[in-house]
Design an enzyme around this catalytic site. Structure first.
Site, PDB file in Angstrom:
ATOM      1  N   GLY A  12      54.614 108.398  68.494  1.00  0.00           N
ATOM      2  CA  GLY A  12      53.637 109.027  67.607  1.00  0.00           C
ATOM      3  C   GLY A  12      53.407 108.325  66.281  1.00  0.00           C
ATOM      4  O   GLY A  12      53.052 108.975  65.295  1.00  0.00           O
ATOM      5  N   THR A  13      53.552 106.992  66.242  1.00  0.00           N
ATOM      6  CA  THR A  13      53.292 106.329  64.956  1.00  0.00           C
ATOM      7  C   THR A  13      51.795 106.369  64.614  1.00  0.00           C
ATOM      8  O   THR A  13      51.432 106.401  63.442  1.00  0.00           O
ATOM      9  CB  THR A  13      53.796 104.871  64.938  1.00  0.00           C
ATOM     10  OG1 THR A  13      53.109 104.110  65.930  1.00  0.00           O
ATOM     11  CG2 THR A  13      55.288 104.792  65.159  1.00  0.00           C
ATOM     12  N   ASN A  14      50.954 106.362  65.624  1.00  0.00           N
ATOM     13  CA  ASN A  14      49.516 106.495  65.344  1.00  0.00           C
ATOM     14  C   ASN A  14      49.176 107.903  64.857  1.00  0.00           C
ATOM     15  O   ASN A  14      48.324 108.076  63.992  1.00  0.00           O
ATOM     16  CB  ASN A  14      48.684 106.128  66.575  1.00  0.00           C
ATOM     17  CG  ASN A  14      48.560 104.621  66.720  1.00  0.00           C
ATOM     18  OD1 ASN A  14      47.822 103.983  65.975  1.00  0.00           O
ATOM     19  ND2 ASN A  14      49.299 104.047  67.658  1.00  0.00           N
ATOM     20  N   MET A  91      49.955 109.064  77.764  1.00  0.00           N
ATOM     21  CA  MET A  91      50.241 108.252  78.954  1.00  0.00           C
ATOM     22  C   MET A  91      49.709 108.841  80.261  1.00  0.00           C
ATOM     23  O   MET A  91      49.933 108.266  81.322  1.00  0.00           O
ATOM     24  CB  MET A  91      51.762 108.047  79.073  1.00  0.00           C
ATOM     25  CG  MET A  91      52.366 107.283  77.912  1.00  0.00           C
ATOM     26  SD  MET A  91      51.656 105.650  77.721  1.00  0.00           S
ATOM     27  CE  MET A  91      52.430 104.821  79.089  1.00  0.00           C
ATOM     28  N   LEU A  94      43.356 110.903  82.404  1.00  0.00           N
ATOM     29  CA  LEU A  94      42.615 112.161  82.493  1.00  0.00           C
ATOM     30  C   LEU A  94      41.591 112.091  83.636  1.00  0.00           C
ATOM     31  O   LEU A  94      40.991 111.044  83.874  1.00  0.00           O
ATOM     32  CB  LEU A  94      41.910 112.424  81.158  1.00  0.00           C
ATOM     33  CG  LEU A  94      42.894 112.686  80.012  1.00  0.00           C
ATOM     34  CD1 LEU A  94      42.201 112.579  78.671  1.00  0.00           C
ATOM     35  CD2 LEU A  94      43.548 114.053  80.182  1.00  0.00           C
ATOM     36  N   ASN A 108      40.179 106.711  72.124  1.00  0.00           N
ATOM     37  CA  ASN A 108      41.497 106.181  72.492  1.00  0.00           C
ATOM     38  C   ASN A 108      41.766 104.926  71.662  1.00  0.00           C
ATOM     39  O   ASN A 108      40.841 104.211  71.291  1.00  0.00           O
ATOM     40  CB  ASN A 108      41.483 105.807  73.980  1.00  0.00           C
ATOM     41  CG  ASN A 108      42.813 105.240  74.456  1.00  0.00           C
ATOM     42  OD1 ASN A 108      43.888 105.799  74.174  1.00  0.00           O
ATOM     43  ND2 ASN A 108      42.773 104.126  75.160  1.00  0.00           N
ATOM     44  N   HIS A 110      43.770 101.302  71.891  1.00  0.00           N
ATOM     45  CA  HIS A 110      44.401 100.392  72.858  1.00  0.00           C
ATOM     46  C   HIS A 110      44.865  99.133  72.115  1.00  0.00           C
ATOM     47  O   HIS A 110      44.112  98.583  71.307  1.00  0.00           O
ATOM     48  CB  HIS A 110      43.402 100.017  73.961  1.00  0.00           C
ATOM     49  CG  HIS A 110      44.019  99.141  75.004  1.00  0.00           C
ATOM     50  ND1 HIS A 110      44.866  99.631  75.974  1.00  0.00           N
ATOM     51  CD2 HIS A 110      43.950  97.803  75.204  1.00  0.00           C
ATOM     52  CE1 HIS A 110      45.282  98.630  76.729  1.00  0.00           C
ATOM     53  NE2 HIS A 110      44.743  97.506  76.285  1.00  0.00           N
TER      54      HIS A 110
HETATM   55  C1  GRF Z   1      50.100 102.302  70.807  1.00  0.00           C
HETATM   56  O1  GRF Z   1      50.360 100.936  70.934  1.00  0.00           O
HETATM   57  C2  GRF Z   1      48.710 102.619  71.298  1.00  0.00           C
HETATM   58  O2  GRF Z   1      47.796 101.589  71.044  1.00  0.00           O
HETATM   59  C3  GRF Z   1      48.913 102.787  72.767  1.00  0.00           C
HETATM   60  O3  GRF Z   1      50.161 103.428  72.892  1.00  0.00           O
HETATM   61  C4  GRF Z   1      50.966 103.139  71.756  1.00  0.00           C
HETATM   62  C5  GRF Z   1      51.396 104.442  71.157  1.00  0.00           C
HETATM   63  O4  GRF Z   1      52.308 104.295  70.114  1.00  0.00           O
HETATM   64  N1  GRF Z   1      47.817 103.491  73.393  1.00  0.00           N
HETATM   65  P1  GRF Z   1      52.664 105.536  69.176  1.00  0.00           P
HETATM   66  O5  GRF Z   1      53.172 106.654  70.072  1.00  0.00           O
HETATM   67  O6  GRF Z   1      51.427 105.935  68.424  1.00  0.00           O
HETATM   68  O7  GRF Z   1      53.747 105.031  68.268  1.00  0.00           O
END
Ligand code: GRF
Length: 208
Positions: A12-14, A91, A94, A108, A110
């Site tokens: 969940g860093t994003n 992950m 859908l 999304n 990527h």
């Molecule tokens: C990120 O690299 C994102 O681009 C991909 O999955 C990863 C998720 O990382 N879809 P986080 O859970 O947000 O740390």
């Protein structure tokens, strides 16, 4: 205000980048309203709790089919009044019905410059391994709308990241996150919530 649901499965860093951006007032006209995880153990759920964002767990294996999973998710999003779904390290693929129903309202992130190193099988470290194996000199990240084609929807924002000597998949993954993902995603979300993204003919125009 656009109510935003962030869908997660792992660290969940994003999601954290979105939480931090919201605190700084950088998600204009958007509100992080729900975090939905496909995995009960995801660290992202702790981040949601710390930020007082209501969180929910919806596991694919609790449903008889992908379609049933998509229907349950759609029901939940409808009840919560969600206007934007953000896949941030989610992950579970859908189902097409779900993608059609929320067309233009799911984005999304990527970790490559689409159309390179994307599509089925390209997730997590595999994306960065493939970039290093190919020997590209530049990689990066892409935020795009979600369509029925995996990683195939209209591109919203991209940012390039240089490959450096001595890069390993892990080092590259970290740098792509720091230099590209954590900046692009909040920006794209804010643009969406401000009504500044216009899709036409499969491409996105950013309105000033
Ligand atoms: C990120 O690299 C994102 O681009 C991909 O999955 C990863 C998720 O990382 N879809 P986080 O859970 O947000 O740390």
């Amino acid at each position: 205000m656009v109510k935003i649901a962030v869908m997660v499965s792992g660290g969940g860093t994003n999601l954290q980048a979105l939480i931090d951006a919201e605190r700084r007032g950088e998600l204009k006209n958007g509100e992080l309203s729900a975090v939905i995880s496909s995995n009960a153990d995801a660290y992202a759920l702790k981040r949601a709790n710390r930020a007082f964002i209501p969180s929910y767990v919806l596991c694919r294996r609790d449903y008889a089919s992908t379609d049933a999973y998509g229907a349950a998710l759609a029901e939940m999003l409808g009840q919560l009044g969600i206007g934007l779904v953000v896949l941030a390290g989610f992950m579970t693929v859908l189902p097409p019905d779900f993608c059609r129903r929320f067309e233009g309202r799911i984005i999304n992130i990527h970790p490559s410059l689409i159309p390179s190193f994307c599509g089925p099988g390209f997730y997590g470290l595999r994306v960065h391994e493939a970039a290093l194996t190919k020997g590209v000199k530049v990689t990066g990240a892409t935020v795009h709308f979600v369509s029925e084609v995996v990683d195939g929807g209209a591109i919203i924002l991209q940012k390039a990241v240089e490959i450096l000597p001595g890069d390993t998949p892990e080092r590259l993954q970290k740098r792509v996150m720091q230099e590209a993902e954590w900046k692009l995603l909040p920006r794209a979300v804010s643009l969406f919530c401000e009504g500044k993204l216009q899709i036409s003919g499969g491409t996105v125009r950013i309105l000033d």
